[in-house]
Design a protein around this motif. Sequence first.
Motif, PDB file in Angstrom:
ATOM      1  N   THR A   1       0.846  -1.194   0.000  1.00 36.43           N
ATOM      2  CA  THR A   1       0.000   0.000   0.000  1.00 36.43           C
ATOM      3  C   THR A   1       0.877   1.237   0.000  1.00 36.43           C
ATOM      4  O   THR A   1       1.720   1.421   0.879  1.00 36.43           O
ATOM      5  CB  THR A   1      -0.940   0.016   1.219  1.00 36.43           C
ATOM      6  N   LYS A   2       0.673   2.058  -1.003  1.00 38.80           N
ATOM      7  CA  LYS A   2       1.449   3.273  -1.173  1.00 38.80           C
ATOM      8  C   LYS A   2       0.629   4.453  -0.658  1.00 38.80           C
ATOM      9  O   LYS A   2      -0.586   4.478  -0.798  1.00 38.80           O
ATOM     10  CB  LYS A   2       1.763   3.451  -2.665  1.00 38.80           C
ATOM     11  N   GLU A   3       1.287   5.418  -0.080  1.00 38.92           N
ATOM     12  CA  GLU A   3       0.588   6.585   0.450  1.00 38.92           C
ATOM     13  C   GLU A   3       0.023   7.411  -0.711  1.00 38.92           C
ATOM     14  O   GLU A   3       0.725   7.673  -1.690  1.00 38.92           O
ATOM     15  CB  GLU A   3       1.561   7.431   1.279  1.00 38.92           C
ATOM     16  N   VAL A   4      -1.238   7.829  -0.595  1.00 40.86           N
ATOM     17  CA  VAL A   4      -1.891   8.614  -1.635  1.00 40.86           C
ATOM     18  C   VAL A   4      -1.517  10.079  -1.448  1.00 40.86           C
ATOM     19  O   VAL A   4      -1.520  10.587  -0.323  1.00 40.86           O
ATOM     20  CB  VAL A   4      -3.424   8.447  -1.552  1.00 40.86           C
TER      21      VAL A   4
ATOM     22  N   ASN B   1      -7.725   5.062 -10.291  1.00 42.90           N
ATOM     23  CA  ASN B   1      -9.023   4.745  -9.692  1.00 42.90           C
ATOM     24  C   ASN B   1      -8.905   4.300  -8.242  1.00 42.90           C
ATOM     25  O   ASN B   1      -9.718   4.675  -7.402  1.00 42.90           O
ATOM     26  CB  ASN B   1      -9.738   3.664 -10.518  1.00 42.90           C
ATOM     27  N   ASP B   2      -7.880   3.505  -7.933  1.00 44.72           N
ATOM     28  CA  ASP B   2      -7.702   3.047  -6.551  1.00 44.72           C
ATOM     29  C   ASP B   2      -7.336   4.211  -5.628  1.00 44.72           C
ATOM     30  O   ASP B   2      -7.757   4.262  -4.470  1.00 44.72           O
ATOM     31  CB  ASP B   2      -6.661   1.940  -6.475  1.00 44.72           C
TER      32      ASP B   2
ATOM     33  N   LYS C   1      -9.375   5.726  -2.290  1.00 43.33           N
ATOM     34  CA  LYS C   1      -8.745   6.007  -1.001  1.00 43.33           C
ATOM     35  C   LYS C   1      -9.019   7.437  -0.549  1.00 43.33           C
ATOM     36  O   LYS C   1      -9.241   7.688   0.636  1.00 43.33           O
ATOM     37  CB  LYS C   1      -7.241   5.760  -1.063  1.00 43.33           C
ATOM     38  N   LEU C   2      -9.000   8.391  -1.483  1.00 46.66           N
ATOM     39  CA  LEU C   2      -9.296   9.787  -1.132  1.00 46.66           C
ATOM     40  C   LEU C   2     -10.724   9.915  -0.614  1.00 46.66           C
ATOM     41  O   LEU C   2     -10.987  10.660   0.333  1.00 46.66           O
ATOM     42  CB  LEU C   2      -9.092  10.710  -2.341  1.00 46.66           C
ATOM     43  N   VAL C   3     -11.658   9.202  -1.243  1.00 50.09           N
ATOM     44  CA  VAL C   3     -13.059   9.234  -0.804  1.00 50.09           C
ATOM     45  C   VAL C   3     -13.189   8.577   0.572  1.00 50.09           C
ATOM     46  O   VAL C   3     -13.868   9.107   1.455  1.00 50.09           O
ATOM     47  CB  VAL C   3     -13.975   8.544  -1.845  1.00 50.09           C
TER      48      VAL C   3
ATOM     49  N   ARG D   1     -17.354  11.637  -3.192  1.00 54.94           N
ATOM     50  CA  ARG D   1     -17.656  11.029  -4.484  1.00 54.94           C
ATOM     51  C   ARG D   1     -18.584  11.933  -5.286  1.00 54.94           C
ATOM     52  O   ARG D   1     -18.469  12.049  -6.498  1.00 54.94           O
ATOM     53  CB  ARG D   1     -18.281   9.640  -4.241  1.00 54.94           C
ATOM     54  N   GLU D   2     -19.526  12.609  -4.596  1.00 49.44           N
ATOM     55  CA  GLU D   2     -20.484  13.490  -5.282  1.00 49.44           C
ATOM     56  C   GLU D   2     -19.770  14.640  -5.993  1.00 49.44           C
ATOM     57  O   GLU D   2     -20.134  15.023  -7.098  1.00 49.44           O
ATOM     58  CB  GLU D   2     -21.516  14.063  -4.291  1.00 49.44           C
ATOM     59  N   VAL D   3     -18.733  15.197  -5.346  1.00 49.72           N
ATOM     60  CA  VAL D   3     -18.003  16.300  -5.954  1.00 49.72           C
ATOM     61  C   VAL D   3     -17.305  15.839  -7.222  1.00 49.72           C
ATOM     62  O   VAL D   3     -17.360  16.521  -8.252  1.00 49.72           O
ATOM     63  CB  VAL D   3     -16.981  16.895  -4.939  1.00 49.72           C
TER      64      VAL D   3
END
Length: 107
Positions: free
Chosen positions: A11-14, A85-86, A90-92, A99-101
């Motif tokens: 897992t890489k930091e976003v 996409n992944d 993660k940001l959401v 996600r709406e924005v």
Amino acid sequence: MRKKDRGEAPTKEVMKPEEGEVICVVKKMLGAEHIVVLCVDGKQRVARIPGRMRKKVWIKEGDVVLAAPWDFQSEKCDIIHKYGNDEIKKLVEEKVISREVIDQLRG
């Protein structure tokens, strides 16, 4: 990628937006490494794809990117990072952006 390499990826930091950076969605390709982006702060800017990304990261309409607006011309910015996409998921999940924005900016 070989079949045996498809194990669990580390897992890489976003990349999250820091001060002076904003998440944007690509609206239109202008050519000559320039694109139009619609940013979370409500502004539409002309973004420049820097040379270090030019032939390594392919950007198309609808992609979510991280951009740094210019200090002296706020209607222009530089692309810092393209989210996969992944990374968007993660940001959401981390509530950095909803996600709406993203759907609203893409729509």
